[in-house]
Design a protein around this motif. Structure first.
Motif, mmCIF file in Angstrom:
data_model
loop_
_atom_site.group_PDB
_atom_site.id
_atom_site.type_symbol
_atom_site.label_atom_id
_atom_site.label_comp_id
_atom_site.label_asym_id
_atom_site.label_seq_id
_atom_site.Cartn_x
_atom_site.Cartn_y
_atom_site.Cartn_z
ATOM 1 N N GLU A 93 0.835 -1.210 0.000
ATOM 2 C CA GLU A 93 0.000 0.000 0.000
ATOM 3 C C GLU A 93 0.867 1.257 0.000
ATOM 4 O O GLU A 93 0.595 2.220 -0.734
ATOM 5 N N TYR A 94 1.929 1.236 0.814
ATOM 6 C CA TYR A 94 2.846 2.380 0.847
ATOM 7 C C TYR A 94 3.522 2.576 -0.508
ATOM 8 O O TYR A 94 3.606 3.701 -1.017
ATOM 9 N N GLU B 68 1.225 4.009 -3.105
ATOM 10 C CA GLU B 68 0.929 5.420 -2.824
ATOM 11 C C GLU B 68 2.056 6.316 -3.317
ATOM 12 O O GLU B 68 1.823 7.386 -3.901
ATOM 13 N N GLN B 69 3.310 5.880 -3.119
ATOM 14 C CA GLN B 69 4.448 6.670 -3.586
ATOM 15 C C GLN B 69 4.527 6.671 -5.119
ATOM 16 O O GLN B 69 4.847 7.699 -5.729
#
Length: 280
Positions: free
Chosen positions: A202-203, A206-207
């Protein structure tokens, strides 16, 4: 003060003769090689100001030497600029060898990459990038590197990287995510290699979105290479991927890279050479 000024005028208006130089019938110093004057007379009003009736002039020999010197300095300045661009623009020094000149001529999409460079001004003005997609080993990254090298040779800054490195940089960045991404967006052309191979956390997603979205908003061209199929890009599995892929496809018209696997071919060639060496 007056003495210093007089000395300066003397240096500016005096001509140092060479051994083969001579004085012409007009009283001026002439070059003994090209036989052109090395001096010229001041206009009467200027002569009164400088206290001399003549000033240095370029003969053909001096002009040719000056132009050659200036051309050499310009070439060296260009080489230094290109060297600096490539040092900053490539995350892998091997990418410097990914050029059209080193191309084996077997990639049918090479002409499209050449045309992109040829029409760079229009591509930049229209915010037109490119999506090289296809199977592993079909030369996608190489074509992107060719474009990068060719544009850097024109002194156009390009940055070629991948999301694995970007995510590592963001994790270790002391300048902050926004400043790092802003720096990526300042390049006239950004190339993202092996798109879709990054971590699917998820991180991470997002980036990836922030980088793609920021580039999208910068209205500057983006080139992407990916092993994903066009169908996978057009029909993502979830919303997180959808909002990323939609922007990529809007910015980057797709170009399918087909043909044989160049890496397999290179491996086979090396294997053949090894067998030949061992048989000898």
């Amino acid at each position: 003060m007056n003495t210093t000024f007089s000395e300066m005028i003397d240096r500016l208006t005096a001509t140092t003769p060479e051994q083969e130089d001579y004085t012409g019938e007009d009283g001026l110093l002439y070059c003994g090689k090209c036989h052109k004057p090395k001096e010229a007379y001041f206009a009467p009003d200027k002569a009164a100001i400088f206290g001399r009736d003549r000033h240095p002039a370029e003969c053909d020999c001096q002009r040719a030497a000056r132009e050659e010197r200036e051309a050499a300095e310009k070439r060296q300045k260009h080489l230094d600029t290109v060297e600096d661009l490539k040092r900053r623009g490539f995350t892998d020094p091997a990418m410097r060898d990914w050029t059209f000149e080193n191309d084996n001529g077997q990639n049918p999409q090479a002409i499209r990459a050449r045309n992109y460079v040829k029409n760079w001004e229009r591509a930049y003005a229209g915010n037109v990038g490119c999506l090289f997609w296809g199977s592993v080993g079909t030369g996608k990254s190489y074509l992107a590197g060719c474009i990068a090298n060719a544009l850097m040779e024109k002194e156009i800054p390009v940055y070629m990287t991948n999301f694995a490195l970007i995510l590592n940089d963001l994790a270790a960045s002391f300048e902050g995510r926004n400043e790092y991404i802003s720096r990526l967006c300042r390049y006239p052309l950004l190339i993202l290699d092996d798109f879709g191979m990054e971590r699917g956390t998820e991180y991470g997603l997002e980036q990836v979105f922030h980088v793609i979205d920021s580039r999208y908003r910068s209205r500057k061209p983006l080139i992407v290479t990916t092993n994903l199929t066009l169908s996978e890009l057009q029909h993502p599995k979830d919303t997180a991927h959808s909002r990323i892929y939609d922007r990529v496809l809007e910015m980057c018209p797709p170009v399918c890279c087909t043909g044989g696997n160049f890496r397999k071919k290179a491996a086979q060639d090396k294997l053949g050479l090894l067998k030949e060496l061992m048989n000898e």
